[in-house]
Design an enzyme around this catalytic site. Structure first.
Site, PDB file in Angstrom:
ATOM      1  N   GLY A  39       1.143  -1.338   0.476  1.00  0.00           N
ATOM      2  CA  GLY A  39      -0.273   0.505  -0.174  1.00  0.00           C
ATOM      3  C   GLY A  39       0.757   1.122  -0.051  1.00  0.00           C
ATOM      4  N   THR A  40       0.621   2.410   0.478  1.00  0.00           N
ATOM      5  CA  THR A  40       1.003   3.661   0.550  1.00  0.00           C
ATOM      6  C   THR A  40       2.551   3.529   1.429  1.00  0.00           C
ATOM      7  OG1 THR A  40      -1.105   4.084   0.140  1.00  0.00           O
ATOM      8  CG2 THR A  40       0.718   6.522   1.374  1.00  0.00           C
ATOM      9  N   CYS A  41       2.181   2.841   2.590  1.00  0.00           N
ATOM     10  CA  CYS A  41       3.495   2.699   3.277  1.00  0.00           C
ATOM     11  C   CYS A  41       4.173   2.686   3.093  1.00  0.00           C
ATOM     12  CB  CYS A  41       2.331   2.032   4.855  1.00  0.00           C
ATOM     13  SG  CYS A  41       3.969   1.576   5.580  1.00  0.00           S
ATOM     14  N   THR A 143      -8.950  -0.443   1.846  1.00  0.00           N
ATOM     15  CA  THR A 143      -8.430   0.065   1.079  1.00  0.00           C
ATOM     16  C   THR A 143      -7.590   2.264   0.695  1.00  0.00           C
ATOM     17  OG1 THR A 143     -11.017   1.137   0.219  1.00  0.00           O
ATOM     18  CG2 THR A 143     -10.054  -0.154  -0.688  1.00  0.00           C
ATOM     19  N   GLY A 182       1.808  20.081   7.702  1.00  0.00           N
ATOM     20  CA  GLY A 182       1.724  19.163   9.012  1.00  0.00           C
ATOM     21  C   GLY A 182       2.933  18.242   8.267  1.00  0.00           C
ATOM     22  N   GLU A 203       1.139  27.922   5.759  1.00  0.00           N
ATOM     23  CA  GLU A 203       0.735  26.986   6.080  1.00  0.00           C
ATOM     24  C   GLU A 203      -1.113  27.727   6.619  1.00  0.00           C
ATOM     25  OE1 GLU A 203       0.188  23.982   7.875  1.00  0.00           O
ATOM     26  OE2 GLU A 203      -1.433  24.766   8.495  1.00  0.00           O
ATOM     27  N   ASP A 314      -6.737   3.985   6.601  1.00  0.00           N
ATOM     28  CA  ASP A 314      -6.720   5.563   6.531  1.00  0.00           C
ATOM     29  C   ASP A 314      -8.446   5.605   5.976  1.00  0.00           C
ATOM     30  OD1 ASP A 314      -4.459   5.801   7.397  1.00  0.00           O
ATOM     31  OD2 ASP A 314      -4.111   6.318   5.088  1.00  0.00           O
ATOM     32  N   ALA A 322      -0.159   4.359  10.328  1.00  0.00           N
ATOM     33  CA  ALA A 322       0.296   2.694   9.585  1.00  0.00           C
ATOM     34  C   ALA A 322       0.295   1.694  10.171  1.00  0.00           C
ATOM     35  CB  ALA A 322       1.749   2.804   9.472  1.00  0.00           C
ATOM     36  N   HIS A 446      22.779   4.909  31.396  1.00  0.00           N
ATOM     37  CA  HIS A 446      23.080   5.915  31.351  1.00  0.00           C
ATOM     38  C   HIS A 446      24.646   5.963  29.793  1.00  0.00           C
ATOM     39  CE1 HIS A 446      25.759  10.362  32.204  1.00  0.00           C
ATOM     40  NE2 HIS A 446      26.226   9.481  32.256  1.00  0.00           N
TER      41      HIS A 446
HETATM   42  C1  FAD Z   1       4.921  10.509   2.148  1.00  0.00           C
HETATM   43  C2  FAD Z   1       3.871   9.776   3.176  1.00  0.00           C
HETATM   44  C3  FAD Z   1       4.761   9.468   4.509  1.00  0.00           C
HETATM   45  C4  FAD Z   1       4.169   8.543   5.797  1.00  0.00           C
HETATM   46  N1  FAD Z   1       4.827   8.455   6.914  1.00  0.00           N
HETATM   47  C5  FAD Z   1       4.110   7.723   7.794  1.00  0.00           C
HETATM   48  C6  FAD Z   1       4.912   7.013   8.818  1.00  0.00           C
HETATM   49  O1  FAD Z   1       6.375   7.861   9.256  1.00  0.00           O
HETATM   50  N2  FAD Z   1       4.641   6.718   9.718  1.00  0.00           N
HETATM   51  C7  FAD Z   1       2.894   5.974  10.003  1.00  0.00           C
HETATM   52  O2  FAD Z   1       2.402   5.282  10.519  1.00  0.00           O
HETATM   53  N3  FAD Z   1       1.595   6.806   8.891  1.00  0.00           N
HETATM   54  C8  FAD Z   1       2.518   7.372   7.382  1.00  0.00           C
HETATM   55  N4  FAD Z   1       2.418   7.405   6.684  1.00  0.00           N
HETATM   56  C9  FAD Z   1       0.431   7.165   6.749  1.00  0.00           C
HETATM   57  C10 FAD Z   1       0.638   6.085   6.206  1.00  0.00           C
HETATM   58  O3  FAD Z   1       1.124   5.516   5.116  1.00  0.00           O
HETATM   59  C11 FAD Z   1      -0.790   5.557   6.046  1.00  0.00           C
HETATM   60  O4  FAD Z   1      -1.616   5.943   6.834  1.00  0.00           O
HETATM   61  C12 FAD Z   1      -1.217   3.530   5.850  1.00  0.00           C
HETATM   62  O5  FAD Z   1      -0.401   3.307   4.335  1.00  0.00           O
HETATM   63  C13 FAD Z   1      -2.524   2.924   5.975  1.00  0.00           C
HETATM   64  O6  FAD Z   1      -2.508   2.485   5.958  1.00  0.00           O
HETATM   65  P1  FAD Z   1      -3.840   1.154   4.714  1.00  0.00           P
HETATM   66  O7  FAD Z   1      -3.487  -0.511   4.911  1.00  0.00           O
HETATM   67  O8  FAD Z   1      -5.291   1.537   5.822  1.00  0.00           O
HETATM   68  O9  FAD Z   1      -3.907   1.984   3.376  1.00  0.00           O
HETATM   69  P2  FAD Z   1      -2.375   1.934   2.260  1.00  0.00           P
HETATM   70  O10 FAD Z   1      -1.741   2.051   3.007  1.00  0.00           O
HETATM   71  O11 FAD Z   1      -3.211   3.384   1.749  1.00  0.00           O
HETATM   72  O12 FAD Z   1      -3.287   0.909   1.401  1.00  0.00           O
HETATM   73  C14 FAD Z   1      -4.496   0.949   0.978  1.00  0.00           C
HETATM   74  C15 FAD Z   1      -4.344  -0.112  -0.256  1.00  0.00           C
HETATM   75  O13 FAD Z   1      -5.309  -0.802  -0.762  1.00  0.00           O
HETATM   76  C16 FAD Z   1      -5.550  -0.698  -2.054  1.00  0.00           C
HETATM   77  N5  FAD Z   1      -6.657  -0.595  -3.358  1.00  0.00           N
HETATM   78  C17 FAD Z   1      -6.883   0.372  -2.696  1.00  0.00           C
HETATM   79  N6  FAD Z   1      -8.412   0.242  -3.321  1.00  0.00           N
HETATM   80  C18 FAD Z   1      -8.827  -0.781  -3.306  1.00  0.00           C
HETATM   81  C19 FAD Z   1     -10.021  -2.391  -4.566  1.00  0.00           C
HETATM   82  N7  FAD Z   1     -10.761  -1.544  -5.012  1.00  0.00           N
HETATM   83  N8  FAD Z   1      -9.051  -3.025  -4.959  1.00  0.00           N
HETATM   84  C20 FAD Z   1      -8.306  -3.479  -4.694  1.00  0.00           C
HETATM   85  N9  FAD Z   1      -7.054  -2.821  -3.822  1.00  0.00           N
HETATM   86  C21 FAD Z   1      -7.567  -1.176  -3.358  1.00  0.00           C
HETATM   87  C22 FAD Z   1      -4.094  -0.217  -3.089  1.00  0.00           C
HETATM   88  O14 FAD Z   1      -3.047   0.671  -4.193  1.00  0.00           O
HETATM   89  C23 FAD Z   1      -3.304  -0.463  -1.351  1.00  0.00           C
HETATM   90  O15 FAD Z   1      -2.374  -0.092  -2.126  1.00  0.00           O
HETATM   91  C24 FAD Z   1       3.045   8.295   5.537  1.00  0.00           C
HETATM   92  C25 FAD Z   1       2.111   8.620   4.981  1.00  0.00           C
HETATM   93  C26 FAD Z   1       2.613   9.198   3.082  1.00  0.00           C
HETATM   94  C27 FAD Z   1       1.306   9.437   2.060  1.00  0.00           C
END
Ligand code: FAD
Length: 468
Positions: A39-41, A143, A182, A203, A314, A322, A446
């Site tokens: 995913g995003t993470c 998702t 942010g 901001e 999310d 994450a 320490h």
């Molecule tokens: C630049 C950046 C830095 C970040 N740094 C941090 C950090 O340091 N620490 C932290 O805790 N969080 C961080 N985050 C936030 C974190 O990435 C998200 O909170 C986390 O990934 C959410 O997890 P999730 O499983 O809900 O969704 P996601 O990781 O968004 O995964 C969702 C997945 O679902 C898939 N998907 C969507 N719709 C469909 C569908 N219909 N069919 C099949 N697949 C689908 C997508 O392709 C994706 O792979 C960061 C985010 C960004 C953008």
């Protein structure tokens, strides 16, 4: 194949949930629309941003801190292509790890877009347009989210970009304009400021990282200005942005309503993220999303309005983090398996991976004041820490907030070296409902940065920090 659970999405919410389901003996499948898991993470979020933060921190230290240690370097350069290649390799290692874990746990995976035919049938549409359907007793929607777009500010993905493109730049910007003070904007702004870019943060709120304890934003702004030369324009409302050739112009109104223009060569729009539910076919099972933020409504058990259909991470209410998604993934798996899991949302830590790092758990002073709660506050500055002096990382402080009567720790807020790792001590202490005195009486090695937590706890208990 009839599954017990189908998970849609393989981010930290989805993949952790699938593994926990499989551990509990549930026949599990994951559907992911992209060709890599995580995913995003793993692909465009936490992991790649931290890879770039590490590279840029090494570069910045080599340029600005090594001299103090008597280390001199000649012709220091950054190879942007190599930096991005290394980041991509880190992503590949992590996503391959998920493929391995799915196989190890006998989880079936499908590449394609998952959508509801009915609450027990999911259609998978592959990239070549072909489809297949699989059936299940339960569905977990994981998702995730995507960057929020401002309707008046079109992102061209070349000069006006989101965090995703900012992780793949081929050059160091000369002047990077960051819209949004942010977490994501400050982390990516720090990366390029450390590599030599002029960075201006615009901001709308009166402070950066405005949802965290007030003192943290002030200190972070001071240090980023001092150490990286970052500029901050707070209380500014962005009104538009245009790009022409290599130039980006951002227009805004300052706090007095005066028009201001910023000119740079790149602009990152990092004003938040919105839940992603496109093409999921929620309407086919009667689920509607919230007007604000597009989130799916769930009850305390992460169940949607449809029995057997859950949503996590999310795409539902709460912090977009994450580790919050992971904990919800575990929660749902255990709930489906008939267990009685629990999540304490007050104890989900928040971290900003700038330098100094910022990390918080529990209540902020602002929240305690608003709730009319009587509390004691103890702070300890890293300037007085022997370990921080040895490493040259003396910016920042630890603040411990404790109940005025019971001394129970209500919040811990850290800005300083390795705050991201140190916050775990506060989370454990608060999970076991420790008092500030408990932390103050526990032996801390320490010299470590964690001694600052002990000292702040002693300060909160009875104003008896030893080294302050
Ligand atoms: C630049 C950046 C830095 C970040 N740094 C941090 C950090 O340091 N620490 C932290 O805790 N969080 C961080 N985050 C936030 C974190 O990435 C998200 O909170 C986390 O990934 C959410 O997890 P999730 O499983 O809900 O969704 P996601 O990781 O968004 O995964 C969702 C997945 O679902 C898939 N998907 C969507 N719709 C469909 C569908 N219909 N069919 C099949 N697949 C689908 C997508 O392709 C994706 O792979 C960061 C985010 C960004 C953008």
């Amino acid at each position: 194949m009839q599954y017990d659970v189908i998970v849609i999405g393989s981010g930290p919410g989805g993949y952790v949930s699938a593994i926990r389901c499989a551990q509990l003996g549930l026949k599990t499948a994951v559907i992911e629309k992209y060709s890599t898991f995580g995913g995003t993470c793993l692909n465009v979020g936490c992991i790649p941003s931290k890879a770039l933060l590490d590279t840029s921190e090494h570069f910045h230290n080599a340029a600005h801190a090594f001299g103090d240690h008597g280390i001199s370097l000649k012709d220091l350069k950054i190879d942007v292509k190599k930096m991005i290649e290394r980041k991509n390799d880190v992503i590949a290692q992590n996503t391959a790890g998920i493929t391995y874990l799915f196989k190890k746990n006998k989880i079936d995976s499908f590449e394609g877009l998952g959508s509801f035919v009915d609450k027990n049938t999911i259609k998978i549409t592959k990239s070549d347009g072909s489809t297949e359907q699989i059936t299940t007793k339960n569905v977990i929607i994981a998702t995730g989210s995507k960057p929020t777009a401002l309707p008046f500010l079109p992102v061209d993905k070349k000069r006006i970009i989101t965090s995703t493109e900012a992780l793949n730049l081929t050059e160091i910007p000369k002047h990077l304009i960051v819209i949004g003070g942010g977490v994501i904007g400050l982390e990516l702004g720090s990366v390029y400021a450390r590599l030599g870019a002029k960075v201006s943060v615009i901001e709308y709120a009166k402070s950066i990282i405005s949802t965290m304890d007030g003192g943290l934003g002030k200190e972070l702004q001071r240090v980023l200005k001092k150490s990286l030369g970052m500029e901050f324009f707070l209380g500014h409302k962005v009104t538009g942005a245009t790009s022409e050739g290599k130039t980006v112009k951002v227009t805004a109104e300052d706090s007095k309503g005066q028009a201001v223009t910023f000119e740079g060569d790149y602009c990152i729009v990092s004003v938040g993220r919105v839940a992603y539910t496109k093409d999921l076919g929620l309407e086919n099972i009667g689920i509607t999303t919230e007007e604000r933020g597009n989130k799916i409504t769930v009850n305390d058990h992460m169940q949607t309005s449809v029995e057997g259909v859950y949503a996590i991470g999310d795409v539902v209410r709460g912090a977009m983090l994450a580790h919050k998604a992971e904990d919800e993934g575990t929660y749902v798996a255990e709930y489906i398996a008939g267990q009685k899991p629990h999540i304490d949302y007050n104890l989900i830590p928040g971290v900003v991976y700038t330098w100094p790092e910022v990390a918080s758990v529990g209540q902020t002073e602002e929240q305690l004041k608003e709730a009319g709660k009587k509390y004691k506050s103890g702070s300890f500055s890293f300037k007085a820490s022997g370990r921080a002096k040895a490493s040259g990382d003396t910016d920042g402080f630890v603040k411990v907030l404790a109940d005025a009567e019971t001394d129970e720790v209500l919040g811990v807020h850290i800005i300083g070296p390795r705050a991201a790792d140190m916050i775990a001590e506060a989370v454990v202490a608060m999970e076991y409902r420790a008092s500030a005195e408990d932390i103050g009486r526990i032996c801390h090695a320490h010299p470590t940065y964690t001694e600052a937590i002990k000292e702040a706890a002693l300060a909160a208990t009875a104003n008896r920090a030893i080294h302050a």
